[in-house]
Design a protein around this motif. Structure first.
Motif, PDB file in Angstrom:
ATOM      1  N   UNK A  81       0.741  -1.395   0.083  1.00 23.61           N
ATOM      2  CA  UNK A  81       0.106   0.220  -0.116  1.00 23.61           C
ATOM      3  C   UNK A  81       1.044   1.115   0.115  1.00 23.61           C
ATOM      4  N   UNK A  82       0.690   1.934  -1.098  1.00 20.33           N
ATOM      5  CA  UNK A  82       1.341   3.491  -0.868  1.00 20.33           C
ATOM      6  C   UNK A  82       0.787   4.809  -0.158  1.00 20.33           C
ATOM      7  N   UNK A  83       1.505   4.764   0.410  1.00 17.04           N
ATOM      8  CA  UNK A  83       0.558   6.264   1.805  1.00 17.04           C
ATOM      9  C   UNK A  83       0.571   7.069   1.111  1.00 17.04           C
ATOM     10  N   UNK A  84       1.515   7.738   0.192  1.00 13.65           N
ATOM     11  CA  UNK A  84       2.102   8.570  -1.210  1.00 13.65           C
ATOM     12  C   UNK A  84       1.474   8.682  -1.885  1.00 13.65           C
ATOM     13  N   UNK A  85       0.891   9.276  -3.098  1.00  4.57           N
ATOM     14  CA  UNK A  85       1.142   9.359  -4.465  1.00  4.57           C
ATOM     15  C   UNK A  85       1.860   9.499  -5.131  1.00  4.57           C
ATOM     16  N   UNK A  86       2.474   8.478  -6.195  1.00  5.99           N
ATOM     17  CA  UNK A  86       3.343   9.024  -6.823  1.00  5.99           C
ATOM     18  C   UNK A  86       3.202  10.043  -7.600  1.00  5.99           C
ATOM     19  N   UNK A  87       2.322  10.618  -8.491  1.00  8.36           N
ATOM     20  CA  UNK A  87       1.357  11.861  -8.802  1.00  8.36           C
ATOM     21  C   UNK A  87       1.794  13.184  -7.965  1.00  8.36           C
ATOM     22  N   UNK A  88       2.002  13.754  -8.335  1.00  6.21           N
ATOM     23  CA  UNK A  88       3.118  15.223  -7.820  1.00  6.21           C
ATOM     24  C   UNK A  88       2.131  15.581  -7.316  1.00  6.21           C
ATOM     25  N   UNK A  89       0.916  16.384  -7.651  1.00  6.01           N
ATOM     26  CA  UNK A  89      -0.239  16.959  -7.344  1.00  6.01           C
ATOM     27  C   UNK A  89      -0.676  16.256  -6.867  1.00  6.01           C
ATOM     28  N   UNK A  90      -0.756  14.937  -6.659  1.00  5.74           N
ATOM     29  CA  UNK A  90      -1.737  13.850  -5.629  1.00  5.74           C
ATOM     30  C   UNK A  90      -1.647  14.106  -4.341  1.00  5.74           C
ATOM     31  N   UNK A  91       0.566  13.591  -4.574  1.00  8.96           N
ATOM     32  CA  UNK A  91       1.135  13.570  -3.100  1.00  8.96           C
ATOM     33  C   UNK A  91       0.321  14.951  -2.660  1.00  8.96           C
ATOM     34  N   UNK A  92       0.886  16.536  -3.021  1.00  8.22           N
ATOM     35  CA  UNK A  92       0.482  17.375  -2.560  1.00  8.22           C
ATOM     36  C   UNK A  92      -0.561  17.568  -1.881  1.00  8.22           C
ATOM     37  N   UNK A  93      -1.933  16.806  -2.505  1.00  3.54           N
ATOM     38  CA  UNK A  93      -3.207  17.244  -1.524  1.00  3.54           C
ATOM     39  C   UNK A  93      -3.144  16.749  -0.650  1.00  3.54           C
ATOM     40  N   UNK A  94      -2.448  14.964  -0.704  1.00  2.00           N
ATOM     41  CA  UNK A  94      -2.439  14.374   0.319  1.00  2.00           C
ATOM     42  C   UNK A  94      -1.399  14.900   1.657  1.00  2.00           C
ATOM     43  N   UNK A  95      -0.449  15.288   1.063  1.00  2.00           N
ATOM     44  CA  UNK A  95       0.633  16.138   2.242  1.00  2.00           C
ATOM     45  C   UNK A  95      -0.389  17.491   2.575  1.00  2.00           C
ATOM     46  N   UNK A 149     -16.103  11.224  -0.627  1.00  2.00           N
ATOM     47  CA  UNK A 149     -15.107  10.353  -0.933  1.00  2.00           C
ATOM     48  C   UNK A 149     -15.513   9.691   0.104  1.00  2.00           C
ATOM     49  N   UNK A 150     -14.428   8.195  -0.260  1.00  2.00           N
ATOM     50  CA  UNK A 150     -14.676   7.541   1.127  1.00  2.00           C
ATOM     51  C   UNK A 150     -13.164   7.646   1.985  1.00  2.00           C
ATOM     52  N   UNK A 151     -11.999   7.934   1.509  1.00  4.19           N
ATOM     53  CA  UNK A 151     -10.806   7.840   2.526  1.00  4.19           C
ATOM     54  C   UNK A 151     -10.689   9.800   1.983  1.00  4.19           C
ATOM     55  N   UNK A 152     -10.070   9.827   2.808  1.00  4.93           N
ATOM     56  CA  UNK A 152      -9.760  12.052   3.256  1.00  4.93           C
ATOM     57  C   UNK A 152      -8.924  12.183   1.704  1.00  4.93           C
ATOM     58  N   UNK A 153      -8.538  11.560   0.761  1.00  4.04           N
ATOM     59  CA  UNK A 153      -7.863  12.275  -0.138  1.00  4.04           C
ATOM     60  C   UNK A 153      -8.721  11.820  -1.931  1.00  4.04           C
ATOM     61  N   UNK A 154      -9.892  10.474  -1.491  1.00  2.81           N
ATOM     62  CA  UNK A 154     -10.405  10.231  -3.267  1.00  2.81           C
ATOM     63  C   UNK A 154     -10.898   9.113  -1.834  1.00  2.81           C
ATOM     64  N   UNK A 155     -10.362   7.625  -2.707  1.00  2.00           N
ATOM     65  CA  UNK A 155     -10.513   6.389  -2.760  1.00  2.00           C
ATOM     66  C   UNK A 155      -9.495   5.713  -2.276  1.00  2.00           C
ATOM     67  N   UNK A 156      -8.403   6.345  -1.946  1.00  2.00           N
ATOM     68  CA  UNK A 156      -7.737   5.306  -1.557  1.00  2.00           C
ATOM     69  C   UNK A 156      -6.607   5.539   0.016  1.00  2.00           C
ATOM     70  N   UNK A 157      -6.679   4.993   0.905  1.00  2.00           N
ATOM     71  CA  UNK A 157      -6.289   5.523   2.034  1.00  2.00           C
ATOM     72  C   UNK A 157      -4.348   5.607   1.803  1.00  2.00           C
ATOM     73  N   UNK A 158      -4.556   7.032   2.794  1.00  2.00           N
ATOM     74  CA  UNK A 158      -3.483   7.668   1.969  1.00  2.00           C
ATOM     75  C   UNK A 158      -2.804   8.021   3.873  1.00  2.00           C
ATOM     76  N   UNK A 159      -1.456   8.468   3.911  1.00  2.00           N
ATOM     77  CA  UNK A 159      -0.609   9.466   4.836  1.00  2.00           C
ATOM     78  C   UNK A 159      -2.340  10.273   5.528  1.00  2.00           C
TER      79      UNK A 159
END
Length: 219
Positions: A81-95, A149-159
């Motif tokens: 499970x990747x807790x931070x997306x590989x896409x930089x903008x999606x990763x910025x949203x998660x952060x 949304x299911x999770x904070x940033x969308x469909x995937x459980x993240x940081x």
């Protein structure tokens, strides 16, 4: 040498890292910080004299600050499970969401807890009033942000969800999420049902008497 985590099961920030470790079934040794194990505290303070936990030890490297610990784990000990997306903008949203939960949910909750810990009724009331004011704003924003949304940033459980789990868990004990915010209440319930956080909650259950505002008979 296995990873070593210094912290306490009832600590919100320790739980944040535990969720990340449990999500990827990461092997590690947990060293509880408390009066029953003074040797752990001595080791911890030697490695990080700023008196903050959790602390992750990986060989000769000491890693602190929960968001950094979780990103470090993804870089050096990646799991399925990747807790931070590989896409930089999606990763910025998660952060951003990770920082939101730490700064605008966890911090006001901690202000109320710290006030209660002083034993001063005036400080207790000041802390609760501060938390209520700030959490009202945070809860209202999250209600709109989480819609659909299911999770904070969308469909995937993240940081961001690692941060949200203990933040909303303890914030709702401090200043309950109103019934008028069903989206946020449902999100908190999903976090509690997530096996990684459910495990952290169960491990911390024996310490609920530590909560100075009185742990509610739920969750």
């Amino acid at each position: 040498m296995p990873l070593v985590l210094y912290g306490h099961p009832f600590s919100s920030y320790t739980q944040k890292v535990l969720v990340a470790l449990y999500e990827n079934n990461m092997p590690f040794e947990f060293r509880c910080l408390g009066p029953d194990e003074p040797e752990h505290s001595a080791e911890w303070l030697q490695r990080w004299p700023l008196h903050k936990f959790p602390l992750l030890v990986d060989g000769e490297r000491n890693i602190v600050e929960t968001s950094i610990i979780i990103e470090y784990l993804q870089f050096t000990h990646p799991g399925p499970l990747r807790l931070l997306p590989t896409d930089p903008m999606k990763a910025l949203d998660v952060r951003f969401l990770d920082r939101f939960f730490d700064l605008h949910v966890m911090t006001p909750m901690q202000r109320a807890v710290d006030g209660a810990l002083t034993g001063d009724p005036a400080r207790r009331e000041e802390g609760l009033a501060f938390a209520a004011k700030k959490l009202d704003l945070a809860y209202a924003w999250l209600e709109g942000q989480l819609a659909g949304r299911e999770w904070a940033a969308g469909t995937e459980f993240t940081l961001a969800d690692c941060a949200a789990s203990p933040a909303l868990f303890y914030a709702d004990w401090t200043y309950p999420i109103p019934e008028t915010l069903p989206v946020l209440r449902a999100y908190r319930a999903r976090l509690l049902a997530r096996p990684s956080f459910a495990r952290a909650v169960e491990e911390a259950r024996p310490f609920r008497s530590f909560f100075p505002l009185g742990a509610p008979q739920r969750d």
